[in-house]
Design a protein around this motif. Structure first.
Motif, PDB file in Angstrom:
ATOM      1  N   ILE A  95     100.579 -27.879-184.037  1.00 40.19           N
ATOM      2  CA  ILE A  95     102.005 -27.524-184.040  1.00 40.19           C
ATOM      3  C   ILE A  95     102.601 -27.315-182.916  1.00 40.19           C
ATOM      4  O   ILE A  95     102.011 -26.917-181.925  1.00 40.19           O
ATOM      5  CB  ILE A  95     101.995 -26.035-184.669  1.00 40.19           C
ATOM      6  N   ARG A  96     103.940 -27.301-182.805  1.00 40.33           N
ATOM      7  CA  ARG A  96     104.839 -27.221-181.447  1.00 40.33           C
ATOM      8  C   ARG A  96     105.754 -26.086-181.742  1.00 40.33           C
ATOM      9  O   ARG A  96     106.499 -25.782-182.626  1.00 40.33           O
ATOM     10  CB  ARG A  96     105.552 -28.540-181.405  1.00 40.33           C
ATOM     11  N   ILE A  97     105.601 -25.150-180.805  1.00 42.49           N
ATOM     12  CA  ILE A  97     106.230 -23.947-180.715  1.00 42.49           C
ATOM     13  C   ILE A  97     107.273 -23.812-179.531  1.00 42.49           C
ATOM     14  O   ILE A  97     106.649 -24.273-178.348  1.00 42.49           O
ATOM     15  CB  ILE A  97     105.322 -22.897-180.827  1.00 42.49           C
ATOM     16  N   GLY A  98     108.316 -23.331-179.568  1.00 41.78           N
ATOM     17  CA  GLY A  98     109.144 -22.929-178.416  1.00 41.78           C
ATOM     18  C   GLY A  98     109.353 -21.681-178.191  1.00 41.78           C
ATOM     19  O   GLY A  98     109.749 -20.823-179.177  1.00 41.78           O
ATOM     20  N   THR A  99     109.795 -21.101-177.001  1.00 44.26           N
ATOM     21  CA  THR A  99     110.264 -19.697-176.827  1.00 44.26           C
ATOM     22  C   THR A  99     110.873 -19.679-175.650  1.00 44.26           C
ATOM     23  O   THR A  99     110.500 -20.473-174.841  1.00 44.26           O
ATOM     24  CB  THR A  99     109.153 -18.827-176.836  1.00 44.26           C
ATOM     25  N   PRO A 100     111.641 -18.732-175.385  1.00 41.14           N
ATOM     26  CA  PRO A 100     112.393 -18.298-173.847  1.00 41.14           C
ATOM     27  C   PRO A 100     111.114 -17.989-172.944  1.00 41.14           C
ATOM     28  O   PRO A 100     110.284 -17.333-173.424  1.00 41.14           O
ATOM     29  CB  PRO A 100     113.446 -17.407-174.255  1.00 41.14           C
ATOM     30  N   ASP A 101     111.318 -18.061-171.823  1.00 43.45           N
ATOM     31  CA  ASP A 101     110.300 -17.563-170.940  1.00 43.45           C
ATOM     32  C   ASP A 101     110.012 -16.046-170.865  1.00 43.45           C
ATOM     33  O   ASP A 101     109.088 -15.490-170.707  1.00 43.45           O
ATOM     34  CB  ASP A 101     110.087 -18.062-169.536  1.00 43.45           C
ATOM     35  N   ASP A 102     111.307 -15.183-171.015  1.00 42.81           N
ATOM     36  CA  ASP A 102     111.138 -13.859-171.140  1.00 42.81           C
ATOM     37  C   ASP A 102     110.342 -13.315-172.208  1.00 42.81           C
ATOM     38  O   ASP A 102     109.692 -12.258-172.112  1.00 42.81           O
ATOM     39  CB  ASP A 102     112.584 -13.358-170.742  1.00 42.81           C
ATOM     40  N   TYR A 103     110.436 -14.061-173.488  1.00 44.11           N
ATOM     41  CA  TYR A 103     109.825 -13.537-174.657  1.00 44.11           C
ATOM     42  C   TYR A 103     108.074 -13.933-174.576  1.00 44.11           C
ATOM     43  O   TYR A 103     107.327 -13.229-174.759  1.00 44.11           O
ATOM     44  CB  TYR A 103     110.100 -14.148-175.839  1.00 44.11           C
ATOM     45  N   ALA A 104     107.860 -15.173-173.625  1.00 42.14           N
ATOM     46  CA  ALA A 104     106.767 -15.708-173.331  1.00 42.14           C
ATOM     47  C   ALA A 104     105.879 -14.676-172.705  1.00 42.14           C
ATOM     48  O   ALA A 104     104.753 -14.538-172.986  1.00 42.14           O
ATOM     49  CB  ALA A 104     106.768 -17.053-172.733  1.00 42.14           C
ATOM     50  N   ASP A 105     106.451 -14.232-171.702  1.00 46.40           N
ATOM     51  CA  ASP A 105     105.626 -13.396-170.736  1.00 46.40           C
ATOM     52  C   ASP A 105     105.116 -12.054-171.646  1.00 46.40           C
ATOM     53  O   ASP A 105     104.033 -11.738-171.161  1.00 46.40           O
ATOM     54  CB  ASP A 105     106.676 -12.913-169.324  1.00 46.40           C
TER      55      ASP A 105
END
Length: 317
Positions: A95-105
């Protein structure tokens, strides 16, 4: 030794809270309403506390009920995670998931760790980009799922809401300058547009000095005292100060975090991850004073108070 809690009772309790009704919860758990009421009485006896209280013709959670809800969700999630770990028919694939880096942190460590434990045969591919880029990836079929900043133009399912906050350095008086230096995301950033609208209504002079899609760059500009910015509560870092109306800064709209699904063949895995993300974000707390000792906690508390959650109200038994 004290007897363990009954997971069926906890499942019914959570369903009552989620549906807002004993009657609807009874339908969901395939029990009669009287059986649901009996389960809740037994759960209250086991806890030794009242979980519901009358509010006119409805019932609402007591303070003890609110406390139990958090534990109940975690126990039920751990139960599902345990069963999945021993299920030979567990999900398998990519599965491929994307997120902005501020949410990723803030969110990814918890999401990835718990999902991997529940679904050890699923391979996760993660990319970090600003929301507009993730939306394009979803449209082109390059992502199965994306965690994005919601706005009304995007078809995303809102799974978390946080205050959007004015932030400056705790060690500099950047916010007192006559012309405010600002650090923002790209011009199509929702937070940037919201901040500029508020500054214009306040008749505050400002100049955008830093533009970047990287949350790390924006945070560096703020922490070094070079600029102000706006961030959701989850993106606050030690060394930042939250600015409020007492500092002359108007209230910003809430930050809504949503899930977007791609048009892919991995629907079962996508739905499992989407459900997992929604549950994880519901359990992740905001930064505490210990985690972020330099925050202006008074201003932060005031912002939270302006956006308190409504009490859980439920029709009668």
């Amino acid at each position: 030794m004290a007897a363990p809690l009954d997971l069926d009772q906890l499942q019914t309790f959570v369903m009552i809270c989620d549906t807002g009704s004993f009657t609807r919860a009874a339908d969901e758990v395939h029990r009669t309403q009287s059986a649901v009421s009996m389960q809740m009485r037994r759960l209250e006896e086991r806890i030794g506390k009242s979980l519901f209280e009358k509010d006119g013709r409805s019932n609402r959670l007591t303070e003890e009920g609110e406390r139990l809800l958090s534990y109940a969700r975690r126990l039920l999630h751990l139960n599902r995670e345990t069963l999945a770990a021993f299920d030979d028919r567990s999900l398998e694939g990519q599965i491929r998931i994307g997120t902005p880096d501020d949410y990723a942190d803030r969110f990814l460590p918890e999401i990835m760790a718990r999902f991997a434990r529940s679904n050890p045969r699923v391979e996760l591919t993660v990319i970090c980009e600003p929301t507009p880029g993730l939306v394009e990836h979803i449209k082109r079929g390059n992502l199965d799922l994306a965690l994005v900043t919601h706005n009304d133009a995007r078809q995303s399912e809102v799974v978390r809401r946080e205050p959007l906050l004015w932030v400056t350095s705790a060690n500099h008086a950047t916010h007192e300058r006559e012309i405010l230096p600002m650090a923002f995301g790209r011009p199509n950033c929702v937070w940037r547009r919201s901040a500029c609208d508020v500054l214009d209504r306040m008749h505050r002079d400002y100049r955008v000095l830093f533009t970047s899609f990287s949350a790390t760059v924006i945070a560096a500009a703020v922490l070094s005292g070079l600029a102000l910015s706006v961030l959701p509560e989850c993106a606050l870092r030690p060394g930042m100060r939250v600015l409020g109306e007492s500092d002359g800064f108007g209230l910003l709209p809430d930050c809504k975090i949503g899930i977007m699904r791609g048009h892919t063949a991995n629907s079962e895995i996508v739905e499992a991850l989407a459900r997992h993300i929604a549950e994880s974000l519901d359990n992740i707390s905001v930064p505490s004073a210990e985690e972020a000792p330099a925050f202006d906690l008074a201003a932060l508390s005031a912002m939270r108070g302006r956006r308190h959650k409504p009490a859980n109200l439920m029709p009668g038994w």
